[in-house]
Scaffold this motif. Structure first.
Motif, PDB file in Angstrom:
ATOM      1  N   GLU A   8      43.678  46.842  36.829  1.00 11.65           N
ATOM      2  CA  GLU A   8      44.870  47.648  36.565  1.00 11.65           C
ATOM      3  C   GLU A   8      44.762  48.336  35.199  1.00 11.65           C
ATOM      4  OE1 GLU A   8      45.925  47.933  39.474  1.00 11.65           O
ATOM      5  OE2 GLU A   8      47.971  47.108  39.436  1.00 11.65           O
ATOM      6  N   ILE A   9      44.240  47.624  34.216  1.00 12.06           N
ATOM      7  CA  ILE A   9      44.033  48.227  32.900  1.00 12.06           C
ATOM      8  C   ILE A   9      43.065  49.407  33.003  1.00 12.06           C
ATOM      9  CG2 ILE A   9      43.020  47.823  30.620  1.00 12.06           C
ATOM     10  CD1 ILE A   9      44.128  44.963  30.764  1.00 12.06           C
ATOM     11  N   LEU A  21      44.169  42.019  36.764  1.00  9.66           N
ATOM     12  CA  LEU A  21      44.646  42.660  35.548  1.00  9.66           C
ATOM     13  C   LEU A  21      43.611  43.628  34.984  1.00  9.66           C
ATOM     14  CD1 LEU A  21      46.614  43.038  33.222  1.00  9.66           C
ATOM     15  CD2 LEU A  21      45.690  40.946  32.186  1.00  9.66           C
ATOM     16  N   GLU A  22      42.356  43.215  34.938  1.00  2.00           N
ATOM     17  CA  GLU A  22      41.337  44.090  34.351  1.00  2.00           C
ATOM     18  C   GLU A  22      41.193  45.392  35.151  1.00  2.00           C
ATOM     19  OE1 GLU A  22      39.119  40.713  36.571  1.00  2.00           O
ATOM     20  OE2 GLU A  22      40.912  40.958  35.314  1.00  2.00           O
ATOM     21  N   VAL A  59      51.764  44.018  33.340  1.00  2.00           N
ATOM     22  CA  VAL A  59      51.049  43.494  32.176  1.00  2.00           C
ATOM     23  C   VAL A  59      50.142  44.576  31.600  1.00  2.00           C
ATOM     24  CG1 VAL A  59      49.530  41.672  31.345  1.00  2.00           C
ATOM     25  CG2 VAL A  59      51.154  41.183  33.181  1.00  2.00           C
ATOM     26  N   ALA A  60      49.482  45.320  32.486  1.00  2.00           N
ATOM     27  CA  ALA A  60      48.600  46.400  32.032  1.00  2.00           C
ATOM     28  C   ALA A  60      49.393  47.486  31.312  1.00  2.00           C
ATOM     29  CB  ALA A  60      47.848  46.988  33.217  1.00  2.00           C
ATOM     30  N   ASP A 107      53.673  37.624  42.304  1.00  2.00           N
ATOM     31  CA  ASP A 107      52.472  37.805  41.488  1.00  2.00           C
ATOM     32  C   ASP A 107      51.428  38.712  42.132  1.00  2.00           C
ATOM     33  OD1 ASP A 107      51.588  36.207  43.556  1.00  2.00           O
ATOM     34  OD2 ASP A 107      51.069  34.484  42.305  1.00  2.00           O
ATOM     35  N   ALA A 120      50.360  42.457  37.924  1.00  2.00           N
ATOM     36  CA  ALA A 120      49.369  42.826  36.908  1.00  2.00           C
ATOM     37  C   ALA A 120      49.575  44.231  36.371  1.00  2.00           C
ATOM     38  CB  ALA A 120      47.957  42.686  37.487  1.00  2.00           C
ATOM     39  N   LYS A 121      50.122  45.125  37.182  1.00  2.00           N
ATOM     40  CA  LYS A 121      50.350  46.495  36.691  1.00  2.00           C
ATOM     41  C   LYS A 121      51.354  46.498  35.537  1.00  2.00           C
ATOM     42  CE  LYS A 121      53.797  47.148  40.288  1.00  2.00           C
ATOM     43  NZ  LYS A 121      54.004  47.679  41.646  1.00  2.00           N
TER      44      LYS A 121
END
Length: 254
Positions: free
Chosen positions: A180-181, A177-178, A207-208, A200, A204-205
């Motif tokens: 992708e952010i 996640l970090e 969520v970002a 999964d 993450a993209k």
């Protein structure tokens, strides 16, 4: 009982592992061969396409395949359709392993579209910097868009035409996640385009994008062929195969 697993996905590899050594089962995994360095499952593996429904039917008959599990990517529509036709012609049981689709969460700005062409048309309503994360196939649907700039992420380079303004990022999930952010910020992304692949590995993209308040164009999955039974999990597929063994030869399960 010889079983063909149509693979290339994590679920296919996990199913091959889960059924390896099971009494009464002989597993053959098949990969399309579109990825240069695929993760191989345990056991027997064949690589390459079959050449259509008729050729697949002939291969299944020649190899004495008694059941087929289609555990390909949710967007592998052509092999899904060909497999449904081939197995029906031979009277071979067919099961589809289909991981659950992603579901929209509070704060998401999703725009659902039917296909790649619809996604390309919809982009004109949003910003000019696009994170295109649909894999290497289908990128050509965006090749005529000259206004936007694209960050195209795929495992291998796409075939065919590409948008005139783009950067290619070759990478294989899972993605943190970090990261992708940071990627969305570094490339000043205005809009994300993705297939509804589920799972999964690349979630993450989403969520970002939610955290950044970005719109996400989500391409819906193709419909299952008529009459095909689907399950969500590898465990369900394994249980189905073991029931097939008992049905075909009760002695083999003792």
């Amino acid at each position: 009982m010889r079983v063909l697993i149509l693979g290339g996905s994590r679920e296919a590899r996990e199913l091959a592992h889960a059924t390896a050594g099971e009494r009464g089962l002989e597993i053959v995994s098949s990969l399309a061969g579109r990825v240069r360095d695929p993760h191989l499952p345990v056991g027997q593996v064949r690589i390459g396409g079959f050449g259509g429904a008729d050729a697949l039917r002939d291969w299944l008959a020649a190899e004495d395949i008694a059941a087929v599990v289609n555990a390909t990517h949710p967007f592998a529509a052509r092999i899904g359709a060909n497999t449904a036709v081939a197995t029906a012609a031979l009277g071979i049981p067919l099961l589809r392993v289909l991981r659950p689709a992603w579901s929209e969460q509070p704060g998401d700005r999703w725009i659902r579209v039917a296909d790649l062409d619809a996604a390309a048309r919809t982009l004109s309503e949003f910003g000019d910097r696009v994170f295109l994360t649909i894999g290497r196939q289908g990128v050509g649907a965006f090749a005529a868009l000259s206004r936007q700039w694209f960050l195209i992420r795929a495992i291998d380079p796409p075939d065919g035409a590409l948008p005139p303004h783009h950067e290619l990022l070759l990478a294989r999930g899972p993605f943190a996640l970090e990261d992708e952010i940071a990627l969305l910020s570094e490339y000043r992304v205005d809009v994300v385009v993705t297939k509804d692949s589920g799972g999964d590995q690349t979630e993450a993209k989403l969520v970002a994008a939610r955290a950044a308040g970005l719109p996400v164009i989500v391409i819906d999955r193709p419909a299952l062929p008529p009459g095909v039974t689907a399950v969500d999990t590898v465990e369900q597929a394994r249980d189905w195969l073991l029931r097939m063994v008992v049905h075909s030869d009760p002695e083999s399960a003792r």
